[in-house]
Design an enzyme around this catalytic site. Structure first.
Site, PDB file in Angstrom:
ATOM      1  N   ARG A  50      79.065 -31.577 -38.463  1.00  0.00           N
ATOM      2  CA  ARG A  50      78.019 -31.470 -37.438  1.00  0.00           C
ATOM      3  C   ARG A  50      77.223 -32.770 -37.340  1.00  0.00           C
ATOM      4  NH1 ARG A  50      73.951 -26.537 -37.701  1.00  0.00           N
ATOM      5  NH2 ARG A  50      73.183 -27.752 -39.470  1.00  0.00           N
ATOM      6  N   LYS A 151      71.613 -31.840 -33.876  1.00  0.00           N
ATOM      7  CA  LYS A 151      70.457 -31.603 -34.747  1.00  0.00           C
ATOM      8  C   LYS A 151      69.812 -32.964 -34.933  1.00  0.00           C
ATOM      9  CE  LYS A 151      69.403 -28.975 -38.924  1.00  0.00           C
ATOM     10  NZ  LYS A 151      68.591 -27.876 -38.416  1.00  0.00           N
ATOM     11  N   GLU A 184      67.152 -18.198 -30.342  1.00  0.00           N
ATOM     12  CA  GLU A 184      67.138 -18.378 -31.797  1.00  0.00           C
ATOM     13  C   GLU A 184      65.699 -18.409 -32.283  1.00  0.00           C
ATOM     14  OE1 GLU A 184      69.408 -22.010 -31.820  1.00  0.00           O
ATOM     15  OE2 GLU A 184      67.667 -23.248 -31.419  1.00  0.00           O
TER      16      GLU A 184
END
Lengths: 287, 287
Positions: A50, A151, A184
């Protein structure tokens, strides 16, 4: 405590970045929150992938150093830590005073660690009890403005969501997308269970593809727990039989209530927690 | 060069922030780009008000130090600069390892300066020529996810927009909102002129309320140039008689072309540039 900055271990109090680092000036940086259990980084490959993906989206595909895993282990060792929180950041570094990124990148790489309690079967969760969740007005940034699977140090969305909880008893925000679907938590993925079916917002929405989320889905498949991903409303979570949140540090944390409506864990949550703990426990024998 | 960090002048190479500063970890910080002309900060009150507004939105309304203007002047003086770029940042500082901001804030305050050419009637723009603009796919974050009137270290939206220009001849991106309306450039506000009417996207859209934008609108009112704010498409800018971009460092910069379609400045742009330069020129006599 010692941290790792640009290839060197340094005392935490002297661990700094330039005020001209783009990670500071623009949040122009990728990061991962990781957890070490018994000295082993949990799901390292998933986090590394990621992180590489985030750097690719940010136009710096080669920025993650090949030895990042070694740097993390060196930082854990230097602090005598086996059970720890780890934050690894890769920024675009210092560049000339233009917003447009230069093709040549000299990344700034930072590893910060903190002690955490032991995990696994005999472990202690970092949270003191089930989460008290409130729905907030601030919405998840849509995919068109920011890919959801990155992220980065642009984390104000989560901060604005948490700020709305000030003066309430809540410790996590339930964040919707701009269309009103559940997305979320500020720092967590959301799951809920109805009639034995495990449900969570699908990745076609603006949802971070959480590493713990993927582990939970994998456990559910292993244990023949039916899974459904899709688009859900706040009412679906509030009226669920069970609900929980996942992230790397919380692992699997039951939701006590949503907007004052009691939800709580239950038998399916318990099975998942138990399987998760066993998976983590496996790491304690591996070093 | 010396910068100002937390109340102290320090050598640029030693101007750092902690890797645990929230301005670094989350982009949890407000900033302003300012410009000094002849030693005077242009539109100080407007920048200070917006900085305070950003900090208020971020839940730290008292974070901007009362003496920030003095710190900026001290930094200019220490470097012997009268004509300069100034970047002032106020972060939420270092807090315990939780995303939820603590009520008590010990902000980190950073002032960075760079020399710029003289402005005003005899000045030289920082840009070498009209902007080459291309429409990008990445969209402006909607108001529901992030208030548009804040200026923060979460600046990846503009960076992703600029990354789309890689391999093209463009030096500024034309960014639309999620509905396809023209919003702004990556670091600039957009104006265009048709039949003598000055048009710019209105602040009811996700538009940064630029300080130079406000000065230009003020100049237009002064000079009886008709102004219209509203919602516009890319085609409106491409087919305009004249078009220009504004920001603090560029001031008023003509748009040479949009998506390869020539636009350019013209008589109304010239009148505005001339009035802007005279306004700036006034600062050179004021010290």
């Amino acid at each position: 405590m010692q941290y790792h900055v640009n290839g060197e271990l340094v005392e935490a109090g002297e661990a700094t970045v330039s005020v001209e680092d783009r990670g500071f000036q623009y949040g122009d940086a990728a990061f991962e929150t990781l957890r070490a259990y018994g000295g082993t980084v949990f799901e390292w490959a998933a986090h590394r992938d990621r992180l590489n993906g985030t750097c690719e989206t940010l136009g710096m595909p080669e920025a993650v150093p090949d030895d990042l895993h070694d740097r993390i282990r060196a930082t854990l060792d230097a602090n005598g830590l086996k059970d720890a929180y780890v934050r690894a950041s890769v920024t675009r570094g210092v560049q000339a005073g233009k917003l447009t990124p230069a093709a040549e990148v000299d990344p700034t790489v930072v590893v910060v660690v903190k002690p955490l309690p032991r995990g696994g079967v005999e472990g202690t969760p970092v949270w003191g009890g089930p989460a008290t969740v409130r729905t907030v007005e601030s919405r998840r940034t849509p995919e068109a403005a920011m890919p959801a699977d990155v992220k980065t140090h642009n984390y104000l969305g989560g901060i604005l969501a948490r700020l709305e909880l000030r003066g309430t008893d809540a410790d996590e925000a339930l964040v919707r997308d701009v269309d009103g679907n559940v997305a979320e938590g500020a720092t967590s993925n959301v799951f809920f269970i109805d009639d034995g079916v495990l449900r969570t917002p699908g990745l076609s929405g603006p949802i971070l593809s959480g590493v713990t989320r993927a582990v939970v889905l994998d456990i559910a498949r292993d244990r023949d727990i039916p899974v459904e991903t899709g688009w859900y409303g706040v009412e679906d979570v509030r009226s669920a039989d069970e609900a929980f949140l996942t992230n790397t540090t919380w692992e699997v944390r039951p939701i006590g209530s949503v907007d004052g409506v009691a939800v709580g864990g239950g038998p399916v949550t318990d099975r998942i927690v138990s399987a998760f703990d066993r998976r983590v426990e496996g790491l304690y024998g591996s070093v």
